[in-house]
Every structure is written in structure tokens, then in C-alpha cells.
Design an enzyme around this catalytic site. Structure first.
Site, PDB file in Angstrom:
ATOM      1  N   LEU A  93     -14.314  78.235 -20.123  1.00 19.16           N
ATOM      2  CA  LEU A  93     -13.222  77.715 -20.943  1.00 19.16           C
ATOM      3  C   LEU A  93     -12.725  78.863 -21.816  1.00 19.16           C
ATOM      4  CD1 LEU A  93     -14.763  74.319 -22.201  1.00 19.16           C
ATOM      5  CD2 LEU A  93     -13.108  74.630 -20.336  1.00 19.16           C
ATOM      6  N   ASP A  94     -11.429  78.867 -22.121  1.00 19.20           N
ATOM      7  CA  ASP A  94     -10.894  79.860 -23.035  1.00 19.20           C
ATOM      8  C   ASP A  94     -11.606  79.762 -24.379  1.00 19.20           C
ATOM      9  OD1 ASP A  94      -9.103  80.683 -21.130  1.00 19.20           O
ATOM     10  OD2 ASP A  94      -7.383  79.614 -21.990  1.00 19.20           O
ATOM     11  N   ARG A  95     -11.624  80.850 -25.118  1.00 16.99           N
ATOM     12  CA  ARG A  95     -12.330  80.902 -26.396  1.00 16.99           C
ATOM     13  C   ARG A  95     -11.918  79.765 -27.336  1.00 16.99           C
ATOM     14  NH1 ARG A  95     -11.332  86.097 -29.859  1.00 16.99           N
ATOM     15  NH2 ARG A  95     -12.661  87.083 -28.289  1.00 16.99           N
ATOM     16  N   THR A  97     -10.544  76.900 -26.570  1.00 16.13           N
ATOM     17  CA  THR A  97     -10.662  75.572 -25.969  1.00 16.13           C
ATOM     18  C   THR A  97     -12.061  75.015 -26.195  1.00 16.13           C
ATOM     19  OG1 THR A  97      -9.067  76.166 -24.238  1.00 16.13           O
ATOM     20  CG2 THR A  97     -10.447  74.240 -23.840  1.00 16.13           C
TER      21      THR A  97
END
Length: 244
Positions: A93-95, A97
Site C-alpha cells: 500500500l502507498d505510504r 494509504t
């Protein structure tokens, strides 16, 4: 007197300059209500900083093969992996998110999970706050091409892009913002962020893809993942439950 922001922060917190710069680069440092974005910015020596550290990682499920956690915003997926020795990330997951993150506890499970993702047998659901009013369901079927780099960026490209399908359903409206539920059938880099931006509804706080709203983070949460016949749900954090 003035000095570079990270030096002033290091002095105030009694930490190294490297650690201070890292906190700023990760988007965790504020001056008043504004996020400090440039570690080397020149600032008055009496500037008061506020550091907001990520929430704790919480376990959702664990057995001999699989660990499922609720990743807080502002933690890299690799930092979560490092917090649980002997596990391997199944996806990322993106940082900024938050939400469901899967880790394998052995090689057999990792390979099985990767195959499930590859063959689109994994169900992936998200919740987000977006700009504008979303009145009806949407299916966004637009190919995505990603330019890799220190800060990857994705673009819609019929010529170079790979298939990407995002299903969006309205959930709630607050002023000129909408809360939406999302299912992705594919897993391209920044897929949800780009697709929603392309149809005029960038995710709140996502300045990279066109959101004009300043927010502490990109308001995107991985709410549910279905894999191996099981479903795992991550409770929504406060900033997703209700838009302020």
C-alpha cells in the site's frame, strides 16, 4: 535568527539531523496546521513544530501461514514487514494509504498468494473521500502506464498502458466532498488515484493527481481484502469515518 527547518527540529526534539529530516520528508511535521514539506527550508529559530507519529500497527488475523494487519497511514509497507521478522509482503500500500495489508509467513503461502493476485482471484475494496459530488455508480476502464522512479507517476495511455478497471459507488456526501466505496479488478500503480482524478474526482489530499484540498494525507483506506476463501476487514480510521 534563522536556520534550516530540520536543524531547528533536531534541536527542539534532541534528535539527530538525519532523523529530523526523515520525519519532515515523511510528512509527519507541522507548523500550526500546515504540513512542513521542505526539510531545508529557512525558518525563524523560534518556530514551534508539531510531530504527529503514525498510529500503531494492529493485527487483524494470524495463523501459521498468513498475517493480516491494519496498516496505519504514514508507514511504508516495508516498515510493516520489518516489524514482523520472518514475514514477506504479499502486496503493498502507498505510504499514506491505511488499511488491510497481507504478509506471508512462509514461501509456500507467498507463492500461492502471488498466483492468486496474478490470476485476479483476490478481491480488493477501498474507501475514499473525493472532490466533488458522486451521485451514481461508475466503472472506470482505462489503461494505465506507469513511469517508475523515486516518485513514480501513472498516466492514462491507450498505446502504452495496461488494462485497469475500477468500480466506484457513492456512499456519503459532505458539502462538496463525497465518500465512495471502490473495488479494483486490477492492481496498477496509483490506479485508484489516477482513475478518480481522470473522471474529475481526485482523492482529497492527493495533490499529485489534482486535489486542490490541503489534508494531512491522501484520504484512501484499504477497507477489505478477500483471499483464500477468507475476507479481512480493516476498521476505518477517524479521518475516513467522517470528513471534517
Amino acid at each position: 535568527m534563522e536556520d534550516k527547518a530540520y536543524k531547528l527540529l533536531a534541536e527542539q526534539l534532541n534528535i539527530s539531523g538525519k532523523r529530523a529530516k526523515e520525519l519532515i520528508d515523511r510528512g509527519l511535521v507541522y507548523v500550526g496546521d500546515k504540513k512542513l514539506k521542505i526539510a531545508r527550508a529557512i525558518m525563524p529559530s523560534d518556530t514551534k513544530f508539531r510531530v504527529e507519529l503514525p498510529d500503531k500497527i494492529t493485527k487483524i488475523y494470524e495463523d501459521d501461514d498468513l498475517l493480516v494487519v491494519n496498516k496505519p497511514a504514514f508507514l511504508d509497507s516495508y516498515e510493516v514487514e520489518a516489524s514482523f521478522p520472518g514475514t514477506s509482503l504479499i502486496h503493498r500500500l502507498d505510504r499514506e494509504t491505511s488499511g488491510v495489508l497481507l504478509l506471508a509467513k512462509n514461501e509456500k503461502t507467498l507463492k500461492k498468494a502471488i498466483e492468486s493476485f496474478k490470476n485476479r482471484k483476490v478481491k480488493k475494496f477501498y474507501t475514499a473521500w473525493v472532490e466533488g459530488i458522486v451521485y451514481e455508480d461508475m466503472v472506470i476502464d482505462l489503461p494505465i502506464h506507469t513511469i517508475k522512479g523515486p516518485k513514480s507517476i501513472s498516466k492514462i495511455s491507450k498505446k502504452l498502458g495496461k488494462e485497469a478497471i475500477t468500480i466506484v459507488k457513492p456512499n456519503e456526501i459532505q458539502g462538496k466532498k463525497s465518500k465512495v466505496d471502490i473495488e479494483i479488478k486490477t492492481g496498477r500503480t496509483h490506479q485508484i488515484r489516477l482513475h478518480l482524478s481522470h473522471v474529475g474526482h481526485p482523492i482529497v489530499g492527493d495533490e499529485q493527481y489534482g486535489s486542490p484540498t490541503k489534508a494531512k494525507r491522501i484520504l484512501l483506506h484499504a477497507s477489505k481484502v478477500g483471499i483464500f476463501g477468507k475476507e479481512f476487514v480493516a476498521p476505518e480510521p477517524k479521518d475516513i469515518v467522517k470528513y471534517k
